[in-house]
Design an enzyme around this catalytic site. Sequence first.
Site, PDB file in Angstrom:
ATOM      1  N   ASP A   1       0.848  -1.195   0.000  1.00  0.00           N
ATOM      2  CA  ASP A   1       0.000   0.000   0.000  1.00  0.00           C
ATOM      3  C   ASP A   1       0.881   1.241   0.000  1.00  0.00           C
ATOM      4  O   ASP A   1       1.598   1.502   0.964  1.00  0.00           O
ATOM      5  CB  ASP A   1      -0.907  -0.020   1.239  1.00  0.00           C
ATOM      6  CG  ASP A   1      -2.050   0.976   1.130  1.00  0.00           C
ATOM      7  OD1 ASP A   1      -2.070   1.747   0.149  1.00  0.00           O
ATOM      8  OD2 ASP A   1      -2.919   0.985   2.014  1.00  0.00           O
TER       9      ASP A   1
ATOM     10  N   ARG B   1      -7.795  -1.195  -6.155  1.00  0.00           N
ATOM     11  CA  ARG B   1      -8.208  -2.547  -5.749  1.00  0.00           C
ATOM     12  C   ARG B   1      -9.401  -3.025  -6.575  1.00  0.00           C
ATOM     13  O   ARG B   1      -9.501  -4.211  -6.920  1.00  0.00           O
ATOM     14  CB  ARG B   1      -8.539  -2.557  -4.256  1.00  0.00           C
ATOM     15  CG  ARG B   1      -7.270  -2.486  -3.432  1.00  0.00           C
ATOM     16  CD  ARG B   1      -7.442  -1.718  -2.129  1.00  0.00           C
ATOM     17  NE  ARG B   1      -6.182  -1.052  -1.814  1.00  0.00           N
ATOM     18  CZ  ARG B   1      -5.168  -1.637  -1.172  1.00  0.00           C
ATOM     19  NH1 ARG B   1      -5.292  -2.864  -0.727  1.00  0.00           N
ATOM     20  NH2 ARG B   1      -4.049  -0.988  -0.981  1.00  0.00           N
TER      21      ARG B   1
ATOM     22  N   LYS C   1      -5.724  -5.639   3.646  1.00  0.00           N
ATOM     23  CA  LYS C   1      -6.589  -4.478   3.387  1.00  0.00           C
ATOM     24  C   LYS C   1      -7.583  -4.802   2.271  1.00  0.00           C
ATOM     25  O   LYS C   1      -7.192  -5.321   1.226  1.00  0.00           O
ATOM     26  CB  LYS C   1      -5.707  -3.297   2.984  1.00  0.00           C
ATOM     27  CG  LYS C   1      -6.476  -2.049   2.599  1.00  0.00           C
ATOM     28  CD  LYS C   1      -5.534  -0.873   2.433  1.00  0.00           C
ATOM     29  CE  LYS C   1      -6.242   0.332   1.868  1.00  0.00           C
ATOM     30  NZ  LYS C   1      -5.377   1.522   1.823  1.00  0.00           N
TER      31      LYS C   1
ATOM     32  N   ASN D   1      -0.569   2.119  -5.604  1.00  0.00           N
ATOM     33  CA  ASN D   1      -0.416   3.486  -6.145  1.00  0.00           C
ATOM     34  C   ASN D   1       0.957   3.980  -5.697  1.00  0.00           C
ATOM     35  O   ASN D   1       1.679   3.273  -4.982  1.00  0.00           O
ATOM     36  CB  ASN D   1      -1.540   4.425  -5.665  1.00  0.00           C
ATOM     37  CG  ASN D   1      -1.796   4.406  -4.166  1.00  0.00           C
ATOM     38  OD1 ASN D   1      -2.842   3.945  -3.707  1.00  0.00           O
ATOM     39  ND2 ASN D   1      -0.838   4.879  -3.384  1.00  0.00           N
TER      40      ASN D   1
END
Length: 476
Positions: free
Chosen positions: A43, A86, A136, A290
């Site tokens: 992440d 996602r 996540k 990202n």
Amino acid sequence: MTRRVFRLLALVAACAALSAAPMKSAQPPRQPRPPNFIVILADDQGYGDLGSYGHPTLRTPNLDRMAAEGQRWTSFYAAYLCTPSRAQLLTGRLAVRTGLSSGVLFPDSTGGLQPGELTIAEVLKTRGYRTASVGKWHLGVLPEYLPTNQGFDSYFGIPYSNDMDRDEELPAAESFHRYMEPRLEFFRVPLMRDKEVVERPAEQTSITRRYTDESIAFIKANRDRPFFLYLAHNMPHMPLFRSKDFENRSRRGRYGDVIEEIDANVGRIVDALRDFGIEQNTLVLYTSDNGPWAPYLEQAGSAGLLRGAKSTTWEGGMRVPAIFWWPGRIKSGTVSGIGSELDLLQTFAALAGAEAPRDRVLDGYDLSQTLLGGAASPRDRLFYYGSSGLAAVRHRAYKAHFLIPPPGNELGASRPSEGAPQLYDLDQDPSEKFDLAARHPGIVGELRRMADDHQKTIVAVKDQIATRTGTAGRAR
Ligand code: MG
């Protein structure tokens, strides 16, 4: 031997062969076992945040070894933020098609990934895969949006970003300080198993290791049948937590500690695959959702030589590391052709012998010939969406910006400005420094037409990001 006896013997042999034949055909034809797939998603890890992507002080020996043995992609793309990324990864569809493009979901959001969308897990289920989502999620917290209703047999993780459920009433300076010097109780995020909260606040210093423990248990339980593991770490998203073993171990500070802990845990997964003897039947992808979250000074990651950061449609916001590893199957090397997380659904479907959905627009390409045979990537274009919609288009080396990302490191929407359009040659100028729009108006025009044609394929859907109940941020 007389000719007659010889003929008789031949006849007996033929009969024997004939009588044996039905027995043979009663056995089902032996199908090669479809491969396992593991996607490990970091992440906010930037393009420059691995040794194998040029970082001078980060030590990532496990991922670097996988890069050397497998394929290291240098033009691989995610979306500009967590939630759209996602959604794209799992469905193979641009987030604008699923209403998840305009920002990120919050704990009090009422929207999410619609159950009618088909995820990689659901596609692989048609071939008998076992599926697990660990880490996540960030595609909706209402029960119908959770992984267990989207093709995953199980879920264990923090269902959104690790900085949520915080006190949003604090002055900006105090809030910033809490990000830089975090304590667990500042961020009261839940840890869930399937649809139940099992811990709150989640004990984040052990979260990278616990996600890996859960993943290895899943691999062990399913080592004799095909599986898909989607392991989405909450780290290195701010605030940064790491275990005692990794505290102050890195030369790259707290951020480096976190990355090196992730690297060590990726190594544990590779070791488990080897221990169970299934590494030659398992494709592993390591990538990020990202670019780096730039405002957090030295605790933010780095996009390396790329311009911009998370939330922008500059290369640094969306181009991410991508390492594909599958010993004995992947043609090792560096791939400079274009790839995207959007391509995973069709690629995995092809490798698994599953059918990709035909009743909806997909935005991916099947990369399997590139992975296995080193063929040129079939993808020659990319559409860059920011919070205001389509902002840029890449075709081969050329990229035109029609909306310009904000300056500096602020979060904000790309917008029309006096500077648009801008044109860059990403082969010669990957840092997007030298605007060629005035020199090549014909190329800008071609990219504009490509953008217009693409936008004709977009059907307006309900914005899933827009609706919140207004209760997020209250300590719960
Ligand atoms: Mg992110």
